[in-house]
Each structure stands twice: as C-alpha cells, then as structure tokens.
Design an enzyme around this catalytic site. Structure first.
Site, PDB file in Angstrom:
ATOM      1  CD  GLN A  84      -2.571  -1.087   2.628  1.00 50.03           C
ATOM      2  OE1 GLN A  84      -2.934  -2.147   3.030  1.00 50.03           O
ATOM      3  NE2 GLN A  84      -3.486   0.132   2.782  1.00 50.03           N
ATOM      4  NE  ARG A 119     -13.393   0.910   4.335  1.00 56.12           N
ATOM      5  CZ  ARG A 119     -13.823   0.371   3.512  1.00 56.12           C
ATOM      6  NH1 ARG A 119     -14.113  -0.995   3.245  1.00 56.12           N
ATOM      7  NH2 ARG A 119     -14.473   1.060   2.373  1.00 56.12           N
ATOM      8  CB  CYS A 120      -8.785   2.657  11.304  1.00 50.48           C
ATOM      9  SG  CYS A 120      -8.516   3.611  12.793  1.00 50.48           S
ATOM     10  CD  GLU A 167     -10.164   6.646   8.585  1.00 48.42           C
ATOM     11  OE1 GLU A 167      -9.071   6.296   7.867  1.00 48.42           O
ATOM     12  OE2 GLU A 167     -10.056   7.330   9.503  1.00 48.42           O
TER      13      GLU A 167
END
Ligand code: CDP
Length: 788
Positions: free
Chosen positions: A225, A372-373, A742
C-alpha cells in the site's frame, strides 16, 4: 434474505471450506496475490516459511539437514543466518521498536516465522518446511495485557528495559479533568473493549524479489500500500542504494491497512534472491495472513464521562491499556504513539478532557495497524459513541437529545478540541437531523414503545461520529522519519490526453476514476483520456501511499494543485494563441477566454497542441507539472448512523432490520465511488460488531486461523444499507474534499452495539462486548433475567 448472525451458516461455511480444500483452490488454501500469479520469471524459486507452534519458546537448535536433502530444495534460511548478514531485525513503523525477521533465540508468538525454505516449486518448499527440525523449549506465555503489566514474565530479552511496558502517552489536562469529574452531577465509567480483529484482505500478502546480477537492480513485485516507503525501508535495511531498487505494486487484492507493513516473507524472499541470484516468489497462505500479519485494535478503554443533571457534558477521561503483541509494529506516526486517539472527544464540546494510553507486549502477533482507520480513530470513535449512550442511559435521557445538546456547533469551527486538534468544518446538527428524518426516527421510537409493552426487544442505535483523516501535515506526521506529504505528476500530451501519476496506491478505492476526475475538472479535459498510474516507484512521484483515508485529503490536493500549475502555464500559451495580454485572459467554463471579447477562446486541448507545436516565446515547450503537497491540517469528516435491530429473546438472534448512514466528506468527487466505499466499510463494521475477533486461548493459541473460524460476511448475512449525505467542504483542502474510505468502519460498530444495548436496556443491560455473537447476546439476556 439478510440475517445478522452467522451461526446458522456455519455448517455451510465448513462444507464450503472442505470443498475448497479438496479442490485445492489456491485463493482460499494458499492465498493468492493475483497480480503475482502473472509474475512468472525464468529460473524462479519459491519460498515457504516455517512457523513456531509455540507462543513463547526458546529455540535451542534448528537442523536443516532433512529439508536440504529433498530434491529441489535450494536453501534454508534461519534467524542466525540473518544475524550474520545483519538483516535479522526490521525497523517498525514509528521506530520505537524493531521486529525479528526470523525468530532469533526465542519465538515470541504462535506462528512466528522461524525459517524459510527456498525450492524449485511451492509444493516442494512447503513439504520441506515441515522437515526443518526446530528444537523448542516452551516457556510460560502472557496473553493478557493486564497480566503483562505486572512484569512477572519479561518477554523481550533483546531490549535493555526489563519490562513489558512499551510506552505511556497522554494528552489533555489530567488535573482539571479529574476535578471536573469529581464535581459532576452524573458520572459514568465503563470498560469498553475494541477487540483484536484483522483486516483479512481477500488476497493475502506476497512478493517476487528479483535481484538481477547483470543490471545490479533489485526489482520487488509486492503487495504494497506504500511502495515508495517500502523502497526506502529496503534500501535502509539492506544497504542497496535506493536507485537500484524498483518496487512494483499492482492489483493487490485489498489492503485495508494490512499491506502497509514490511513482513518477514518480503525480506526473506529478497535475501534469498540476492544470495541465489534468481527471482524468489513468496505468497502467503490464508492462515499466515491471519496469524502473522498486522492485526488491528486490541484497545481496552476505561471511559469516564461527567455531566450536569441536564446532560451537558463537563469532562471526559479515557485510560487505555493497549495490547501490541510481541513487537510494537503499531501503525502510528512517530509523534503520536497512540495515533490520533486524541479525537476521542468526537463530535462533542467537552470543556475538559484527558486521554492516556499504556502499551504492553504480549505473546501475540504484532501489529496494531490502522485497519480502515486513521491510526486508532476507530477505537476512539467507538469509546466516545458508546460512552455517550451509556451516559444517556444513566441520565435517562434520549440519546439524540444528549448528542444535540453537546454537539460542537456549526459556528464554532474551526474548533480547537481540548485534546489538541483543530477541526476544520462540520455541521453535526444538520447531519443528524437529516438521518432522523430519512429513517423516520419518531415513528421507530413509537414502534419500539409498543413492542416493549409486549415484551419484545427492539433497539435503535445511533452513532454521530466525527473523525480525523488525511495524515500529514508533515510537521506532525511521519513514518520512519519520512514526512507524510503526498505527490502528483501530470503530463498532458500534444493531443490533449495525458498521464496522471500519484504517490498513492489504490487497492480498490477507484483512484483510476477519481484522480482523472480531479485533473479533468481543473483542466477541462476528458477524464476518459487521462491515464492514471500508481504503484511503480520508477515512474510515480514519491508518496507515502494509501491507507487511513489519506489519499483524497493529501494526494487529491496534490493533483488539484499540479493541475493548477499546468493551467498557469497553459494561460501563457493561451494568451500567445489569442494574441492577448496574459492579464486579459481568464479561465471560465473550462476554457480560456479574453475578458470582454465574446467568442474569443481556446480550449485546453488546443493549448496542449500548441505547447508542443507553437509554444509561447517566453515559455519552455511541453505541458507537465509536479506537486508535492503537505496539507496545512487534517480533514474532519463526520456522519450520523442509525441502526435498527430486533433481538429474539429466546435465542439471542439479532436481526439488523435497517441501517442508515448519512455521511459528510466535504466535496464529493464521485458519488458512486463514495457509495461503494460506504457499503464496503459498513459491511466490515458489521462483521467486526457481530462476527469477527482474533482470539487467543490461555495457552497463547490463535483460535481464528482461517475463514471458517474468522468469518467474513457474505451477501447472506449482510444487511441492506441505506445511505444519504450532507456536504460541508473542508476550508483548507484545494477542492474542499475530506477522506471517506474509513468513515463507515469508524462510525458503524458503535451504532450496532448501541442498538443491541438499547434493545436489551429494559432488562437492565448497559454494555455488551463485540463481537455480539448470538451466544453472547443470549447470555446477556439470561444473566439480566437471572439478576431481575
Ligand atoms: O486513501 P483512500 O483512497 O483509502 O481513501 P479516500 O481518500 O477516502 O478515498 C476513497 C475513494 O473515494 C477515492 O477514490 C476517492 O477519490 C473517493 N472520494 C470521493 O469521491 N470524494 C471524497 N470527498 C472523498 C473520497
């Protein structure tokens, strides 16, 4: 049919698991890494890793003989080999700790990587891995952070400090907060757990390392990523000059934060390729992904709120014990060891607040990644949104009324929070009002009252989260010392099409669509004719990658500003083409016109052609620009989520009847992409609330090692999502956009839990821990009935 618990489907899942095993479907049994399937290089070898069966054990010896005797096995690499090569330890994200590549001396968690076998096929490597004989001396283990705190067993021999304590971090005014809590009319305190879960991307991690001795270049195809950060990390660790390293990350099969860290498999494959001079491929199995790569959460939060009897909040104190596993590989930037946990005051105007986090080592897999944060924002949001509901219950107040009374008001922005962030913009009343209207809140409460009078358990759960996304600014946020800016490079070709490159790396978020849209909007070009490229460190400008919803707030800004640089240059060319002074040229309705001369205009396409065929006398040919954008602040999206559930009193079965998400992420680039992000994030939030937990038993065994034990929701379980939006642009972002990816994962778990607790509240239930399995809900009902 959507159902909200999964137990009914377990037999089906087990049957599916067995069927897949029989068929040896590589996507489920061995993991995949789809783009890596296509990386098939001459003379390529395969790596399989050997894992510790013990959570804590001394490694007395490792015998490679039997494995090396298998035809096709080319090498076996152990931790000691890496010590000799000075590659035994990896830096972790924020540099407070380092992580063993392969266990040296001790294994510190079950499934820890102990050795690597390199062979001519994956099957041979896997078979030979079972023949590597490791002599372990099992040691007592520590799986509970509260036990770790006591320092009875010290886990990390390698550290000077003989304690399991990693760090203490605090923010806010402790004394003023304590005093305000003391003086409060009403005070609540609850331990709120954000359990250990895992991002579980559908394709696990993998890499092909290709050290080409002829060119002297190391190419690493990897599921990354953050390809540039990985290139820098590889250069720092191996000493190979950064220009000799080429990282390529294409369709990685989902990331969710899981593919930000550097994992041992990447390093061992690289070391093997450097030693053997041929490409080496490593693709993780599902079990390896779930048991060794970055987990998320595992925050035990003691939440205290003080309020007046009318419900005006006066103080918030949150004391957190964080379980970081065997190495502190938490994805938190250096200045913020507990990430952005300081957002824990949420959407509410607390006059006093204090938060502290103490982190501990345990014999569990390392991680603490931002699933996702944005670095602990999900934990913070869960704490405050549960806390507000618990306070409402204590005050016997409507949770909506309590929230509205305490919201930061529209006029208060930019709002300096007591924990140090300056919220950019928001209209929390508007968003909640919209949600209440769309879902028909008053009617639902009436229905609930009727049902309650009949003894039925219906719950309505609200979460009005305010979050923080878009790390940088670089002055505050860095990873391994690298400032968290991001970048864009745009080249417009003579015919008006172009290539757009960014330092981010989409894993399914649709950057190919939205980045083209940002540039097309700024330049009046066709988004279909703008090719977007990310993930190749030889071509993309240096960026920090995609996670924590930072792409739009940071790279999105870089794209708009790079496009504006192009527009500046294009204006000169337009003036030259129209034989006008540059001061008289304006950009209006997607073209350049001469002010006050109707009909005299040129399009960007015409300008692009001229840039190469007829450039302005005082400008250089070509039409391209680069921008490295360091944002002045983060962006603060928010939302109002409402869950409606029915709970079966006899069985504990929870049916999520409705779920409405009203989100506000500022200016929206693409409503369809945003909708997709919300649906995906809600589904993950639903899974965390009802189905998923990485659990360890007392002996340190991981109990959730595959998809029949760690459940990913299918369309059968997933509720129907209703969505809506309000738009409060960010005042500092070049196009007013805030991140969104997110938000649904940050905001939804509390809505689900608040709904179930609301359903059970007539029985006296005030809290229930995630995941809210049917058994847990059933027990909560039975315990409450027994008490009554
Ligand atoms: O960093 P990541 O891409 O995961 O998250 P994001 O910045 O929230 O963006 C997710 C996707 O939603 C991207 O394709 C964005 O461009 C899109 N988006 C949008 O269309 N409008 C917004 N205001 C925010 C995001």
């Amino acid at each position: 049919m959507a159902s909200s618990t999964v137990e009914d489907l377990l037999p089906l899942r087990h049957a599916m698991g067995r069927a897949m095993k029989r068929k040896e479907d590589p996507r489920f049994i061995r993991g995949a890494g789809r783009f890596l399937d296509d990386v098939v290089l001459p003379h390529m070898l395969y790596l399989a890793l050997v894992h510790s069966p013990y959570p804590h054990a001394r490694i007395k010896s490792i015998d490679k003989t039997a494995a090396l005797a298998i035809p096709g096995v080319k090498a076996v690499i152990t931790g000691e080999d890496l010590v000799a090569a000075k590659l035994a330890w990896l830096p972790t994200f924020h540099g407070f700790d380092q992580q063993m590549v392969l266990a040296v001396g001790k294994a510190l968690f079950q499934h820890q990587e102990v050795a690597g076998v390199i062979a001519t096929s994956r099957e041979i490597a896997l078979d030979a891995a079972e023949l590597v004989e490791v002599d372990y001396e099992p040691l007592d283990c520590v799986v509970d952070p509260f036990e770790s705190k006591l320092d009875k067993i010290i886990l990390r021999d390698d550290r000077e400090a003989k304690t399991n304590h990693i760090y203490h971090w605090e923010v806010g005014a402790r004394e003023a907060t304590d005093a305000a809590l003391e003086a409060a009319d009403v005070r609540i305190k609850e331990r709120i757990l954000s359990p250990r879960c895992h991002p579980a991307p559908l394709e696990p991690c993998g890499a092909v390392a290709d050290m080409n001795k002829a060119t002297g270049r190391l190419t690493i195809y990897m599921t990354s990523q953050a390809p540039h950060v990985h290139r820098t990390a590889f250069s720092l660790v191996t000493g190979i000059p950064e220009d000799k390293i080429h990282v390529i990350s294409l369709d990685v099969g989902g990331g969710f934060g899981n593919k930000v860290p550097v994992y041992p498999g990447y390093v061992v494959a690289t070391v093997a390729s450097v030693i053997l001079g041929v490409p080496v491929k490593w693709v993780e199995t599902r079990t390896e992904n779930l048991t060794t790569t970055g987990f998320a959460r595992d925050y035990h939060m003691d939440v205290e709120i003080g309020a007046t009897k009318e419900g005006r909040v006066t103080a918030l104190k949150v004391t957190t014990t964080a379980d970081h596993g065997a190495f502190d590989a938490a994805a938190d930037p250096r200045k913020y060891p507990a990430g952005m946990f300081g957002i824990v005051t949420g959407a509410y105007d607390f006059p006093n607040a204090f938060a502290e986090v103490d982190a501990y080592f345990t014999n569990k897999a390392p991680g603490g990644i931002a699933y996702r944060c944005s670095f602990r924002v999900t934990e913070a949001s869960f704490a405050i949104e549960r806390g507000m509901d618990i306070l409402a219950q204590a005050l016997k107040m409507e949770p909506v009324a309590l929230r509205k009374l305490n919201f930061i008001k529209k006029e208060q922005f930019p709002y300096p929070s007591p924990l140090g962030f300056v919220y950019d913009s928001g209209d929390y009343h508007l968003t909640l009002d919209k949600a209440l209207e769309v879902i028909g809140y008053d009617e639902l409460r009436k229905e609930q009252a009727e049902k309650r009078s009949r003894g039925e358990l219906m719950g309505i759960g609200i979460s009005t989260f305010a979050e923080i996304v878009g790390a940088g600014p670089g002055k505050n946020f860095d990873i391994l010392g690298i400032k968290m800016f991001d970048s864009a490079e745009i080249r417009i070709h003579p015919t008006g099409s172009g290539i757009v490159r960014a330092g981010t790396k989409s894993q399914g978020q649709g950057h190919e669509t939205t980045w083209a849209q940002i540039v097309a909007e700024e330049l009046g070009l066709d988004p279909q004719e703008l090719m977007v490229e990310e993930g190749d460190t030889d071509t993309a400008p240096y960026g920090l990658g995609t996670y924590a919803s930072r792409s739009t707030p940071v790279a999105g800004g870089a794209l708009a500003l790079a496009a504006r640089r192009i527009r500046e240059k294009a204006k000169k060319i337009a003036a030259h083409l129209m034989e006008a002074s540059e001061d008289d040229v304006e950009w209006k309705d997607y073209k350049f016109s001469v002010k006050g001369v109707p009909g005299k205009s040129v399009t960007m396409k015409e300008v692009a052609f001229a840039a190469y065929t007829n450039p302005a006398p005082d400008s250089e040919p070509g039409l391209e620009a680069t921008y490295y954008y360091d944002p002045p602040n983060l962006t603060f999206p928010h939302g109002a989520y409402i869950a409606v559930v029915d709970v079966d009193r006899d069985t504990g079965y929870v049916k999520v009847r409705r779920f409405l998400a009203v989100d506000d992420c500022g200016t929206i680039i693409n409503p369809l992409v945003v909708e997709g992000q919300i649906h995906g994030g809600l589904t993950e939030g639903f899974a965390i609330a009802f189905m998923q937990e990485i659990k360890y038993d007392e002996s340190g065994s991981n109990l959730n090692t595959n998809f029949t034990e760690y459940l990913v929701p299918t369309s059968l379980e997933t509720p129907h999502w209703e969505t809506d939006r309000t738009v409060t642009p960010s005042p500092h972002h070049p196009i007013g956009a805030k991140g969104v990816g997110e938000s649904p994962n940050v905001g939804s778990p509390a809505a689900f839990v608040n709904a179930v607790v609301d359903a059970l509240s007539p029985l006296g239930v005030t809290n229930i821990e995630m995941p809210m399995t049917r058994e847990k809900v059933w027990r909560a009902i039975r315990d409450a009935e027994a008490k009554a």
